[in-house]
Scaffold this motif. Structure first.
Motif, PDB file in Angstrom:
ATOM      1  N   LEU A 174      -0.217  -7.005  12.945  1.00  0.00           N
ATOM      2  CA  LEU A 174      -0.966  -8.154  12.441  1.00  0.00           C
ATOM      3  C   LEU A 174      -0.140  -9.433  12.556  1.00  0.00           C
ATOM      4  O   LEU A 174       1.089  -9.395  12.439  1.00  0.00           O
ATOM      5  N   PRO A 175      -0.795 -10.560  12.786  1.00  0.00           N
ATOM      6  CA  PRO A 175      -0.076 -11.840  12.729  1.00  0.00           C
ATOM      7  C   PRO A 175       0.338 -12.146  11.288  1.00  0.00           C
ATOM      8  O   PRO A 175      -0.110 -11.482  10.339  1.00  0.00           O
ATOM      9  N   VAL A 176       1.185 -13.152  11.120  1.00  0.00           N
ATOM     10  CA  VAL A 176       1.699 -13.485   9.787  1.00  0.00           C
ATOM     11  C   VAL A 176       0.566 -13.826   8.831  1.00  0.00           C
ATOM     12  O   VAL A 176       0.547 -13.388   7.675  1.00  0.00           O
ATOM     13  N   THR A 177      -0.431 -14.578   9.332  1.00  0.00           N
ATOM     14  CA  THR A 177      -1.557 -14.949   8.463  1.00  0.00           C
ATOM     15  C   THR A 177      -2.338 -13.719   8.017  1.00  0.00           C
ATOM     16  O   THR A 177      -2.705 -13.572   6.847  1.00  0.00           O
ATOM     17  N   GLY A 178      -2.591 -12.798   8.939  1.00  0.00           N
ATOM     18  CA  GLY A 178      -3.302 -11.566   8.600  1.00  0.00           C
ATOM     19  C   GLY A 178      -2.510 -10.706   7.645  1.00  0.00           C
ATOM     20  O   GLY A 178      -3.070 -10.071   6.735  1.00  0.00           O
ATOM     21  N   LEU A 179      -1.179 -10.655   7.832  1.00  0.00           N
ATOM     22  CA  LEU A 179      -0.315  -9.873   6.950  1.00  0.00           C
ATOM     23  C   LEU A 179      -0.364 -10.423   5.514  1.00  0.00           C
ATOM     24  O   LEU A 179      -0.489  -9.657   4.549  1.00  0.00           O
ATOM     25  N   LEU A 180      -0.275 -11.752   5.427  1.00  0.00           N
ATOM     26  CA  LEU A 180      -0.327 -12.369   4.100  1.00  0.00           C
ATOM     27  C   LEU A 180      -1.687 -12.142   3.431  1.00  0.00           C
ATOM     28  O   LEU A 180      -1.770 -11.896   2.224  1.00  0.00           O
ATOM     29  N   ASN A 181      -2.759 -12.223   4.205  1.00  0.00           N
ATOM     30  CA  ASN A 181      -4.093 -11.984   3.646  1.00  0.00           C
ATOM     31  C   ASN A 181      -4.242 -10.556   3.131  1.00  0.00           C
ATOM     32  O   ASN A 181      -4.831 -10.313   2.066  1.00  0.00           O
ATOM     33  N   PHE A 182      -3.698  -9.598   3.917  1.00  0.00           N
ATOM     34  CA  PHE A 182      -3.800  -8.198   3.506  1.00  0.00           C
ATOM     35  C   PHE A 182      -2.998  -7.941   2.234  1.00  0.00           C
ATOM     36  O   PHE A 182      -3.502  -7.313   1.287  1.00  0.00           O
ATOM     37  N   VAL A 183      -1.752  -8.409   2.216  1.00  0.00           N
ATOM     38  CA  VAL A 183      -0.900  -8.205   1.034  1.00  0.00           C
ATOM     39  C   VAL A 183      -1.506  -8.898  -0.190  1.00  0.00           C
ATOM     40  O   VAL A 183      -1.536  -8.334  -1.289  1.00  0.00           O
ATOM     41  N   GLY A 184      -2.008 -10.130  -0.001  1.00  0.00           N
ATOM     42  CA  GLY A 184      -2.618 -10.843  -1.120  1.00  0.00           C
ATOM     43  C   GLY A 184      -3.863 -10.139  -1.630  1.00  0.00           C
ATOM     44  O   GLY A 184      -4.086 -10.036  -2.857  1.00  0.00           O
ATOM     45  N   GLY A 185      -4.687  -9.611  -0.717  1.00  0.00           N
ATOM     46  CA  GLY A 185      -5.910  -8.925  -1.128  1.00  0.00           C
ATOM     47  C   GLY A 185      -5.633  -7.658  -1.896  1.00  0.00           C
ATOM     48  O   GLY A 185      -6.262  -7.397  -2.941  1.00  0.00           O
ATOM     49  N   ILE A 186      -4.687  -6.845  -1.404  1.00  0.00           N
ATOM     50  CA  ILE A 186      -4.409  -5.579  -2.092  1.00  0.00           C
ATOM     51  C   ILE A 186      -3.702  -5.824  -3.427  1.00  0.00           C
ATOM     52  O   ILE A 186      -3.927  -5.101  -4.410  1.00  0.00           O
ATOM     53  N   THR A 187      -2.869  -6.885  -3.480  1.00  0.00           N
ATOM     54  CA  THR A 187      -2.218  -7.234  -4.757  1.00  0.00           C
ATOM     55  C   THR A 187      -3.257  -7.679  -5.784  1.00  0.00           C
ATOM     56  O   THR A 187      -3.205  -7.283  -6.957  1.00  0.00           O
ATOM     57  N   LEU A 188      -4.218  -8.487  -5.321  1.00  0.00           N
ATOM     58  CA  LEU A 188      -5.276  -8.951  -6.220  1.00  0.00           C
ATOM     59  C   LEU A 188      -6.115  -7.782  -6.722  1.00  0.00           C
ATOM     60  O   LEU A 188      -6.454  -7.697  -7.907  1.00  0.00           O
ATOM     61  N   MET A 189      -6.448  -6.856  -5.840  1.00  0.00           N
ATOM     62  CA  MET A 189      -7.246  -5.699  -6.220  1.00  0.00           C
ATOM     63  C   MET A 189      -6.505  -4.837  -7.253  1.00  0.00           C
ATOM     64  O   MET A 189      -7.077  -4.421  -8.276  1.00  0.00           O
ATOM     65  N   LEU A 190      -5.205  -4.585  -6.993  1.00  0.00           N
ATOM     66  CA  LEU A 190      -4.423  -3.783  -7.933  1.00  0.00           C
ATOM     67  C   LEU A 190      -4.286  -4.484  -9.279  1.00  0.00           C
ATOM     68  O   LEU A 190      -4.365  -3.848 -10.337  1.00  0.00           O
ATOM     69  N   GLY A 191      -4.095  -5.801  -9.243  1.00  0.00           N
ATOM     70  CA  GLY A 191      -3.941  -6.543 -10.493  1.00  0.00           C
ATOM     71  C   GLY A 191      -5.183  -6.460 -11.361  1.00  0.00           C
ATOM     72  O   GLY A 191      -5.093  -6.266 -12.579  1.00  0.00           O
ATOM     73  N   ILE A 192      -6.365  -6.603 -10.737  1.00  0.00           N
ATOM     74  CA  ILE A 192      -7.609  -6.539 -11.513  1.00  0.00           C
ATOM     75  C   ILE A 192      -7.850  -5.132 -12.039  1.00  0.00           C
ATOM     76  O   ILE A 192      -8.231  -4.943 -13.209  1.00  0.00           O
ATOM     77  N   LYS A 193      -7.614  -4.111 -11.199  1.00  0.00           N
ATOM     78  CA  LYS A 193      -7.804  -2.724 -11.642  1.00  0.00           C
ATOM     79  C   LYS A 193      -6.876  -2.385 -12.808  1.00  0.00           C
ATOM     80  O   LYS A 193      -7.306  -1.810 -13.821  1.00  0.00           O
ATOM     81  N   ILE A 194      -5.597  -2.746 -12.652  1.00  0.00           N
ATOM     82  CA  ILE A 194      -4.638  -2.448 -13.717  1.00  0.00           C
ATOM     83  C   ILE A 194      -4.981  -3.232 -14.976  1.00  0.00           C
ATOM     84  O   ILE A 194      -4.869  -2.724 -16.096  1.00  0.00           O
ATOM     85  N   GLY A 195      -5.422  -4.488 -14.806  1.00  0.00           N
ATOM     86  CA  GLY A 195      -5.803  -5.298 -15.956  1.00  0.00           C
ATOM     87  C   GLY A 195      -6.952  -4.681 -16.729  1.00  0.00           C
ATOM     88  O   GLY A 195      -6.939  -4.644 -17.964  1.00  0.00           O
ATOM     89  N   VAL A 196      -7.971  -4.200 -16.003  1.00  0.00           N
ATOM     90  CA  VAL A 196      -9.125  -3.565 -16.660  1.00  0.00           C
ATOM     91  C   VAL A 196      -8.682  -2.329 -17.430  1.00  0.00           C
ATOM     92  O   VAL A 196      -9.105  -2.096 -18.578  1.00  0.00           O
ATOM     93  N   LEU A 197      -7.827  -1.510 -16.824  1.00  0.00           N
ATOM     94  CA  LEU A 197      -7.350  -0.297 -17.496  1.00  0.00           C
ATOM     95  C   LEU A 197      -6.518  -0.632 -18.730  1.00  0.00           C
ATOM     96  O   LEU A 197      -6.671   0.001 -19.787  1.00  0.00           O
TER      97      LEU A 197
END
Length: 354
Positions: A174-197
């Motif tokens: 992946l290009p740098v922009t795609g890498l950052l988007n992927f890492v940011g998306g999965i971090t956001l998803m984990l943060g919301i899931k963990i927050g709900v729990l």
């Protein structure tokens, strides 16, 4: 013996006293869990703002700051600019954290200002008591809660990363922009899931703390009786207070007797004072009444102030039994009272004409 068993719910007085001392049902985990959840949820809305700021920050770093001359003035300008940009980026997170923390605490305890928990207690310095606290059941429960949270969070992270494992293996393509988007998306998803729990676990912790708090405030039947005696006072003192109130009420009533148009008597057992003002009243009003000693006082007061007293045994008894002070007379007694008042007005007219 059974009366000393703490089986009864705490009274409002005891709950209020405990609250003033800072003894409340509160979960310290709830504000933190809400802060984590709402901060990550805010990234969904203000994500573009952070993306623009971060890209601008690194762009300035590579395009200008790395090529500038390293002088004290330039370095100071660089640090000031960095601190300013970081402050702008962190201010939304800080504002959300403070607001959510205040709301989470308000939801649990409302508005409470007390300095009682801050007062020094030398009993806390007792090492035996401290050791007993470490080995208590509460410590074991807190340890088990912490382990449960770690286990649940670990399972959530593992499951989330497992579902993205195919994409993780190809991140190098992946290009740098795609890498950052992927890492940011999965971090956001984990943060919301963990927050709900964590919020769900914190709510459960709050309910448990509330149950534990209510249990600690339970009272025995004897405690409730003692509190009632303390609150209501000694029966002898209560009797004295009632007697004083009765005397004050009698005094106020006697002050109204001189305003009466007529006092109807039994002649010795009952006395009822009536007043009628056609411009203000629909019917005559009872302004004083009494029996025996009080009736005697009413008659004497009426005599002192020139109020006409008339003997009518059945009417006096009926008015006493069926009317309260300040009430209009019963409708079925209108005729009898009207005849009495007519006679009184006639007597007053004779006195004036003479």
């Amino acid at each position: 013996m059974f009366s000393q068993e703490k089986t009864e719910k705490a009274t409002p007085k005891k709950i209020n006293e405990a609250r003033k001392k800072g003894q409340i049902a509160k979960s310290h985990e709830l504000p933190g869990a809400f802060i984590l959840l709402f901060v990550f949820m805010s990234f969904v809305m203000i994500g573009p703002f952070y993306k623009t700021k971060i890209v601008g920050l690194f762009g300035s770093l590579f395009n200008e700051w790395l090529t500038m001359e390293a002088t004290p003035g330039n370095i100071m300008s660089l640090m000031t600019s960095l601190m300013y940009e970081m402050l702008i980026m962190l201010s939304p997170i800080f504002a959300i954290s403070v607001l959510v923390a205040l709301l989470a605490n308000y939801m649990q305890v409302g508005i409470l200002f007390t300095g009682h928990p801050l007062m020094p207690k030398f009993s806390k310095l007792n090492p035996l008591k401290g050791l007993k606290g470490i080995m208590s059941m509460r410590t074991v429960v807190e340890f088990l809660k912490a382990m449960l949270k770690l286990l649940i969070i670990g399972l959530v992270v593992f499951q989330s990363l497992k579902s993205k494992w195919g994409q993780i293996l190809h991140l190098d393509q992946l290009p740098v922009t795609g890498l950052l988007n992927f890492v940011g998306g999965i971090t956001l998803m984990l943060g919301i899931k963990i927050g709900v729990l964590l919020v769900a676990l914190a709510v459960g912790d709050f309910l448990y703390k509330k149950y534990e708090h209510n249990k600690s405030l339970r009272m025995s039947k004897q405690d409730i009786k003692d509190e009632f005696k303390t609150t209501e006072g000694n029966p002898l003192i209560k009797g004295r207070i009632r007697e004083r109130q009765r005397k004050m009420a009698l005094q106020r009533m006697m002050q109204e007797v001189p305003k009466a148009d007529v006092v109807i008597t039994n002649p010795t057992h009952f006395a009822v004072a009536l007043k009628y003002d056609a411009s203000k009243m629909d019917a005559p009003v009872v302004i004083a009444k009494g029996m025996d000693y009080v009736a005697l006082r009413i008659r004497e007061t009426a005599k002192e102030h020139g109020v006409i007293t008339m003997e009518n045994k059945p009417l006096a008894r009926a008015l006493y039994d069926r009317s309260e002070i300040g009430d209009s007379i019963p409708s079925d007694l209108f005729q009898a009272v009207a005849e009495v008042l007519a006679y009184v007005y006639k007597l007053k007219g004779r006195v004036k004409s003479s």
